[in-house]
Structures are given as structure tokens and as C-alpha cells.
Design a protein around this motif. Sequence first.
Motif, PDB file in Angstrom:
ATOM      1  N   GLY A   1      14.403  -7.522  32.784  1.00  0.00           N
ATOM      2  CA  GLY A   1      13.194  -7.384  33.601  1.00  0.00           C
ATOM      3  C   GLY A   1      11.933  -7.624  32.782  1.00  0.00           C
TER       4      GLY A   1
ATOM      5  N   SER B   1      16.739  -5.550  36.831  1.00  0.00           N
ATOM      6  CA  SER B   1      15.755  -6.466  36.245  1.00  0.00           C
ATOM      7  C   SER B   1      14.616  -6.753  37.223  1.00  0.00           C
TER       8      SER B   1
ATOM      9  N   GLU C   1      10.764  -5.715  36.726  1.00  0.00           N
ATOM     10  CA  GLU C   1       9.724  -6.731  36.810  1.00  0.00           C
ATOM     11  C   GLU C   1       8.631  -6.296  37.794  1.00  0.00           C
TER      12      GLU C   1
END
Lengths: 219, 352
Positions: free
Chosen positions: A37, A107, A111
Amino acid sequence: MDFFLSNTDVFVTAIWQTLFMVFASLIVAGLLGLALGIALYVYRPGNLLGNRGVFTVLNVVVNIVRPIPFVIFSTAIFPLTRAVIGTTIGPQAAAFALSLAAAFAVSRIVEQSLVGIEPGVIEAARAVGAGPGRIIFTVLIPEGLGPLILGYSFIFVGIVDMSAQAGLNGGGGLGDFAITYGSQRSNWVVVWITVAAIVVLVQLGQFVGNHLARRALRR
Amino acid sequence: MTSSISAPHAAGPPLVRLERVSKSYTTPAGTRVAVDDVSLEVREGEILGVIGYSGAGKSTLVRLINALELPTSGKVFVGDDELTALPESRLRQVRQGIGMIFQQFNLFRSRTVAGNVAFPLRVAGLGRAERDARTAEILDFVGLLDRAYSYPEQLSGGQKQRVGIARALATNPRILLADEATSALDPETTADVLALLRRINRDLGVTVVVITHEMDAIRAIADRVVVMDEGRVVEQGDVYDVFSAPSTAAAAKFVRSVLQDRPSAETLARLRQNHPGRIATIQVAEIKNFIGVVTTIFLEAGVDAELVFGGISELQERAIGALTYELSGPDERIDAALAALTEHSLTWNEES
């Protein structure tokens, strides 16, 4: 009910198996997903290490793997699971598949948590001479901690869900218990008790997550 | 420290030098030039104001000085270093010697006030004891030692900016870059922060570059000013000179819009409705009895002069402004009066 009571030892084992699968994969997927991420965030063009090539590769890989339903994903990676764990059944094999599948989901959550950070804060860190590594570990993660914890709570619930599905592939745990001791024998008491156990687990996880996030956000 | 106090308008050798610097960005809509062939110097010990409309390239320009942005072409020098020739690892060291503050403060929300101020010291590799001592010292300087353990959201805007200033100054930089540092603050707090910036310049000897679109910030502290328009430097020099007598049309347009001492086209149209005579604007000059001199000229020429617009204010302790008169009488007398103004070295223009 009598049937359930005569199988409480299996039920307790199933709970432990589920807890093992959930927490082992939460830790492994949490770390893998955090790294992935952060990579997605920093390599995005215009960001800290903006690099269109790297970002595109990561982005495409995540987009391909993430939407695959877990039951299919875990079956598809049987050869890999056998190579790494030595078997494709049991909680350890299930935890391996869970870790991989959840890492891709984590991830995206990571993010998104980082996107909420003011770019100006990163610029302020760059302006005092901080390098990318320092910025990632001492600015990005602390600044995004509240949303990150909430994201991990969300993922925790998702992993509990996936761990129940893992039962279908011989992973053991509460999902397996509900099916083999419950629905397949039309014993709905067993199913309901298992569901209740899962609900309690999810509630506890969400409660702890919310509590930690509130502390991180000081609210 | 005392030696620098005695030189209030110290203008030493150039500390920052930009040589024909351009910066352009590639966007989906095409290439956008943010800074266009700019050459300028920041002198050691001065407060340089960079002023212009938003989008004029000021923020990009200031980021070229600490290499947060690298120019597309041209060279940037800070002290003895040519930033445009240094690798990123060296640029990080250079940035440790250049403080920066921001319009939105950009404080770390996850850190206390002390944690924010200590961050650059950590980056600079100072040990804990040194960090703590320096953090306390600089927080005391900005008057926030009692808020050391507060979090940014517990502070007012002015306090946040003072934390930003303390963080920027923690490593004893030679240069402080202020990017619209007072634009998010109310007028009273703006005055406090500007006074603090001046104190940093005068007492600590830090060279300050102030980016702003607000005339008041320039008026309050700048020694020299650079006027930017569409990525170019259209005028630079002493603040009073630039604002009293801008030499380029773009600078003049900007100066008019911030000083507002001359009637706009709309104001002029309204004035014309009630004032049928000729209308002329005279620039305020630093002569003894300015208004008396002007009045006498009109009287002697036999022209009726009515003051219809204008004002006089102060810039760097000198008078600045313009007065707009309606002139009534025969054309030849008015022409004679205007000629007499020129003879007295007064600058005027007749509004068409």
C-alpha cells in the motif's frame, strides 16, 4: 443442543483454529499489505517517489488479484500453498492463502488511508531535509495512523469472513464446524451458535479497532 | 547577536542567486510554464518580498530556492552551493539550512508542538539532550514554551504559524522562506506573525524571503520587492521605488491594484457623471508641503481644481499615494497648470 454440548471440544478447537487463521493472516497480510500500500502511494506519479512504470505494474497486479473471490483464489494457489506449507488442508494452509489474498485488500486500504494525508505535511518534511525512508516511517504512517487502524479493523472483519470460507477448502475453524457439524446434519442450533461466536469475534475486533483509532485521532 | 541589530537594512552579498531559471510542468492540457527565465538575487540579511497575483509563479519560485522543485533550465545558487548540480542526498543537507513556513502551516498532527519542532533536529541527527534543549529554546523565542505538549489542533491559527516558524528555525537556518505565511490569518494575527518575522531577521540575522499577494505584508517588513506576473519578474528593487514608480506596465497594473490609490475605470466613469471637467491624477511626491505646492500651481494658473479621489499612505516611513483632481477652466490654462506640475518634477497623468 445436546449434540452441540457433546461436541464442545470440537467447537473450542474450531475457535482456536479460527483465531489462529485470523490473527496469523492479519499480521502477515497487515505487513505485506502495508508495504504494498505504501508502495502504491509513494510511486503514484506526482507523489514522493513518483514513478509511472513502477506504479502501473503494482496497480495492475493489485487490480487483477484483489477481485478474485477468496474460495477460488485459495484453490488456485494450491500448488504454491503445497510448496510453502507442505499441505493444502488445515489452518496453516488456510492462513497462508488468507495472508496472500488479504494483503492485496490491505494494500488498497493502506493506500486510501494515506491519500487523506495533507501533501503539505510531506512537503514540510522534505523541506527540513528528510529522505523518503524517514518520511514513510516517521511522517506517513504516524499521520495516517487513525484511518489505518480503522482500515485494519475493516480488514479484520473481512479476514474472519474469508476464514469461514476457508473451511470449505478444508481449512478447519468455525466455518468448517458450522458446515460439517451444523448445516450438513440439519442441526441449526450448531449453525446459530457458530454464527454467534463469529459475531462476538467481529464485534470485539471492531471495538478494539475503534478504540485504538480514537486514541490515535485523539477524539 | 547584537551586531546584527545595528544594521536594520543590512544588504550583504547575494546569498541566493537564480540565473535564468525556468520551470515548466507537463500537464495533460500541455506544457505550463510556472517560472519563465527568472534571474534574481537574495542578499544576505535582507527581507525580500515576492509579490504578484495568485498563479504568478511565486510559490514555484520559492521552492526552487530549497530545491523542493528543480528548474527545467537555469542555475540556482545558495551560498557556495549550486543546487542544480547537487545530487538529492546533498540537497537534503542544503535543505536543513533553509527553513520554510507555509500558508496552511503543515504541522504534523501526530506530533505535539515540541515533537513538531524537534523533527528537523532529529533529521539533522542531534541527540536527545541537544534536541530537547534547542526545542525549548526556540519555543521560548516564539513565545509558545507553555504549549510544548499541546497538539496542533489545540492551537489558534497564529499559534500554529508560530510553531511552524519554530520548526523552520530549529536548525538555525541562514534563510527562511515564507510561502503566503500570513494569508490564512486574520489581520491582527498577521501583524504579530510579521513582527515575529522581522524580529527573526533583525535579531537572528536570518535572511527572509516572503511570498505574498498581500501588500500589507510587504509594506510591514520587506526591504526589497520582486513583482511577478505570469512567471516572469516584471520589476524588482527597493520597496518604495517599485511601488511609487513602477517602470513596467505589468508592475504598474499590479501596484495600482494593491495600492488602490488611483480610480479604476468604473470609478472614473462614475466621477465623470458629476464632474464634467478634465480629470488628472498626480502622484504624491516627497516634497515639503506637497498639497500646498499643487494647490498653488492650480491657483496661479487660474484653474479650478477639485479633489475627487485619492489618498496618501506610508511605505517604509515615506509618503506614497496619488490624488485625482477635476480641473475646470479654459483648456490652455489647464495645460499650463499641468506643464507647471512637470516643472516642479511632479508626476501626473490625465485620465482619458
